[in-house]
Scaffold this motif. Structure first.
Motif, PDB file in Angstrom:
ATOM      1  N   ASP A 156       0.818  -1.201   0.082  1.00 48.31           N
ATOM      2  CA  ASP A 156       0.051  -0.093   0.094  1.00 48.31           C
ATOM      3  C   ASP A 156       0.797   1.246  -0.130  1.00 48.31           C
ATOM      4  O   ASP A 156       0.671   2.166  -0.882  1.00 48.31           O
ATOM      5  N   LEU A 160       1.105   1.223  -4.078  1.00 50.10           N
ATOM      6  CA  LEU A 160      -0.169   1.605  -4.276  1.00 50.10           C
ATOM      7  C   LEU A 160      -0.373   3.269  -4.372  1.00 50.10           C
ATOM      8  O   LEU A 160      -0.800   3.927  -4.953  1.00 50.10           O
ATOM      9  N   GLU A 161      -0.034   3.675  -2.934  1.00 48.86           N
ATOM     10  CA  GLU A 161      -0.031   5.003  -2.745  1.00 48.86           C
ATOM     11  C   GLU A 161       0.510   5.923  -3.568  1.00 48.86           C
ATOM     12  O   GLU A 161      -0.054   6.910  -3.932  1.00 48.86           O
ATOM     13  N   ARG A 164      -1.384   6.349  -6.655  1.00 47.10           N
ATOM     14  CA  ARG A 164      -2.736   6.824  -6.461  1.00 47.10           C
ATOM     15  C   ARG A 164      -2.334   8.494  -6.384  1.00 47.10           C
ATOM     16  O   ARG A 164      -3.021   9.465  -7.096  1.00 47.10           O
ATOM     17  N   ARG A 167      -2.270   9.970  -9.978  1.00 45.99           N
ATOM     18  CA  ARG A 167      -3.369   9.594 -10.895  1.00 45.99           C
ATOM     19  C   ARG A 167      -3.998  10.630 -11.642  1.00 45.99           C
ATOM     20  O   ARG A 167      -4.335  10.435 -12.758  1.00 45.99           O
ATOM     21  N   LYS A 218      -4.359  -7.929  -5.095  1.00 45.69           N
ATOM     22  CA  LYS A 218      -5.020  -6.432  -4.746  1.00 45.69           C
ATOM     23  C   LYS A 218      -4.255  -5.632  -5.499  1.00 45.69           C
ATOM     24  O   LYS A 218      -5.176  -4.615  -5.822  1.00 45.69           O
ATOM     25  N   ALA A 219      -3.018  -5.614  -5.764  1.00 47.26           N
ATOM     26  CA  ALA A 219      -2.563  -4.424  -6.819  1.00 47.26           C
ATOM     27  C   ALA A 219      -3.220  -4.565  -8.040  1.00 47.26           C
ATOM     28  O   ALA A 219      -3.711  -3.697  -8.547  1.00 47.26           O
ATOM     29  N   SER A 221      -6.092  -5.612  -8.814  1.00 51.39           N
ATOM     30  CA  SER A 221      -7.480  -5.014  -8.814  1.00 51.39           C
ATOM     31  C   SER A 221      -7.730  -3.674  -8.786  1.00 51.39           C
ATOM     32  O   SER A 221      -8.709  -3.136  -8.630  1.00 51.39           O
ATOM     33  N   ASP A 222      -6.358  -3.008  -8.357  1.00 50.06           N
ATOM     34  CA  ASP A 222      -6.723  -1.505  -8.090  1.00 50.06           C
ATOM     35  C   ASP A 222      -6.694  -0.710  -9.371  1.00 50.06           C
ATOM     36  O   ASP A 222      -5.686  -1.099 -10.186  1.00 50.06           O
ATOM     37  N   ASP A 224      -5.638   2.281 -10.148  1.00 51.74           N
ATOM     38  CA  ASP A 224      -4.478   2.998 -10.300  1.00 51.74           C
ATOM     39  C   ASP A 224      -3.193   2.363 -10.599  1.00 51.74           C
ATOM     40  O   ASP A 224      -2.114   2.858 -10.667  1.00 51.74           O
TER      41      ASP A 224
END
Length: 572
Positions: A156, A160-161, A164, A167, A218-219, A221-222, A224
């Protein structure tokens, strides 16, 4: 001034991130300089399908974000992934790679610990991901303890963050497209409990493999997360269950079977290698006869590792290629067996099963199957040594130490391993750092399954007894069988008194068998001979290990041991 300080903070964050990566897991790392790659003009169909999915998979009727490349042992998965990584890097579409390995390279390549930081570091390094890289380094600056948090939190905050945060910034066409992960089935479980103090169950390899897959899903399916993910592994139960269960809607599976015509690729590979041998040994153009390649391909049953091992064997130092090829062709006919591994097993049995087979097999089991000489072995009890924080060390002990440890007479290791060049990567004698390596993990499968190794199978408890007997013999003999140079002494001591090596000794069920060895061991001699001081009077790491060893001996075994004075200051 503010810009200078910000730049300094970024450099420090990058250094901090670099300290927590598995550099050897990168596809182009020095550790992987001898890693298999697809021979030119082989595995073309598989590579083209993988690369096509990476570039154009979004146009499929039901687009998937994950491609699982799977197949049995020896089917060429790692070679295919290495070649695909080279192709993607050449096209500028490679985001990051992680090549797991349980039998080569550093300890971090068999663990999940450095998995996310290694991916994040490669994103930081990518020229097209400058804004994302800035966000990743800011995360490290704000939360330097991120590397000790669980995998999901790492993903995360480190990947991911940062994505994001970018984005709303237009994604440039040159952004990379794919993350490649190879050998997931070789990831081994990290243990978090002291088994001496806790009844908590051990984590299985499947637990950690599933945890990695969960964060990758999880990544994927995100919305971003812009990268496709290719994962290669054997179809082990935990991995197969994940892909056919919760991850099925987002996964495409590519199974390496006859559809991709491995026989034609293996025939081309053999023809090229035979031509090279002919040139170097001045053999006639008719060598070998036409049916030889067909016979070997038939024996391989789709396993590239079989033909690769044959080539290494006939091109080894054990004899003339023609005579060695005749030995291979003269092995028991395994084609009538329903077991597809039968020809490979016969090939493994041949060099390991000669007149020195007892010693060879014990050594192979000790070094590669049970790994008692490794510098880390997390499945074993954690005695006193776990209380001392030492730097993370390479998993495999140097070949120099292995020779010094196992030799019962000078040069024995060279003699024992003389016919194993087709199975074991053997460093030069003057190389004090490199370990022995396996060309393929399937040899360990062979050693561990009695149905495959037959009369060569050795039970684990017998391997442990062999290891303990050799260790205690060195105790009693006051060191290896020959005198050591100062550099050799350093290598020997730092490994012989390592935390994990001694923990293996005290993992035995019956410690009473150590009593005689302990009683006859001249502890004072060891301390007096090998106590070394650094500047400022501090004990060297080797001497610290020595103190820890005999402190634990004093606490653990049943006989009273008179502890030499310098050891009385051992840690509580």
């Amino acid at each position: 001034m503010a810009e200078v300080l910000a730049a300094q903070r970024r450099v420090l964050s990058k250094v901090k991130l670099r300290e927590h990566i598995a550099a050897g897991a990168l596809h182009d790392s020095a550790e992987r300089c001898d890693a298999p790659k697809c021979h030119p003009d082989t595995r073309v169909a598989v590579q083209e399908e993988v690369v096509s999915w990476i570039f154009h998979g979004g146009n499929d009727g039901e687009p998937k974000m994950i491609l699982w490349v799977t197949g049995p042992a020896g089917s060429g998965k790692t070679a295919i992934m290495g070649s695909v990584a080279d192709t993607c890097q050449g096209k500028g579409t490679l985001s990051a790679t992680f090549f797991f390995s349980s039998f080569s390279g550093s300890a971090d390549r068999r663990s999940k610990r450095c998995f996310v930081p290694t991916l994040a570091y490669q994103l930081v390094q990518h020229d097209a991901l400058g804004q994302v890289g800035e966000q990743i380094l800011s995360t490290v600056e704000r939360n330097p303890a991120i590397f000790e948090q669980k995998l999901e939190v790492q993903l995360d905050q480190l990947i991911l963050e940062p994505l994001r945060a970018c984005r709303n910034r237009p994604q440039l066409p040159e952004w990379p497209k794919v993350i490649l992960i190879d050998g997931l089935d070789e990831c081994e479980a990290d243990q978090y409990h002291d088994r001496a103090r806790s009844d908590a169950p051990l984590r299985s390899n499947g637990d950690d493999q599933t945890e990695i897959l969960s964060v990758l899903a999880k990544a994927a399916s995100d919305p971003d997360f812009p990268f496709r993910i290719v994962i290669a592994s054997r179809p082990e139960h935990a991995i197969r269950s994940f892909f056919t269960g919760v991850a099925r809607p987002m996964t495409r599976t590519l199974f390496l079977d006859e559809k991709y015509d491995p026989d034609a690729d293996m025939k081309l590979f053999l023809e090229c290698k035979f031509a090279d041998v002919r040139r170097r040994y001045h053999l006639p153009s008719s060598w070998p006869t036409n049916n030889v390649a067909r016979c070997l391909v038939s024996n391989a049953s789709g396993q590239f590792i079989y033909v690769a091992t044959v080539v290494r064997f006939i091109d080894g130092p054990e004899g003339h290629p023609d005579q060695l090829l005749k030995q291979v062709l003269g092995l028991p006919d395994a084609t009538i067996s329903t077991n597809p591994f039968a020809p490979l097993d016969a090939l493994y049995t041949h060099p390991a099963g000669d007149s020195d087979s007892h010693l060879k097999i014990h050594w192979l089991n000790l070094i590669f199957r049970e790994r008692y000489l490794d510098r880390t072995h997390t499945s074993l009890p954690r005695p006193l040594y776990e209380r001392v924080k030492l730097a993370r060390e390479s998993t495999r002990a140097p070949a120099l130490f292995v020779r010094l440890f196992l030799d019962s007479y000078p040069g024995e290791a060279s003699y024992v391993f003389k016919n194993l060049n087709s199975l074991v990567s053997i460093p030069p004698m003057d190389d004090a750092r490199s370990p022995y390596g396996l060309y393929h993990r399937s040899l360990v499968d062979f050693l561990g399954e009695s149905s495959r190794s037959g009369n060569l199978h050795v039970k684990s408890d017998m391997v442990l007894e062999f290891f303990i007997d050799r260790y205690t013999q060195i105790w009693k003999s006051k060191g290896p069988e020959r005198s050591l140079t100062p550099p050799e002494k350093t290598v020997f001591l730092s490994n012989f008194f390592s935390r994990s090596l001694v923990a293996n000794i005290f993992s035995a069920q019956n410690l009473n068998r150590l009593d005689e060895a302990i009683q006859s061991c001249d502890i004072a001699w060891w301390v007096q001979s090998f106590e070394a001081k650094e500047d400022g009077g501090k004990s060297t790491k080797s001497f610290l290990h020595l103190k820890l060893v005999f402190c634990d001996v004093h606490k653990t075994v049943s006989v009273p041991v008179q502890v030499y004075h310098p050891l009385q200051t051992c840690l509580p």
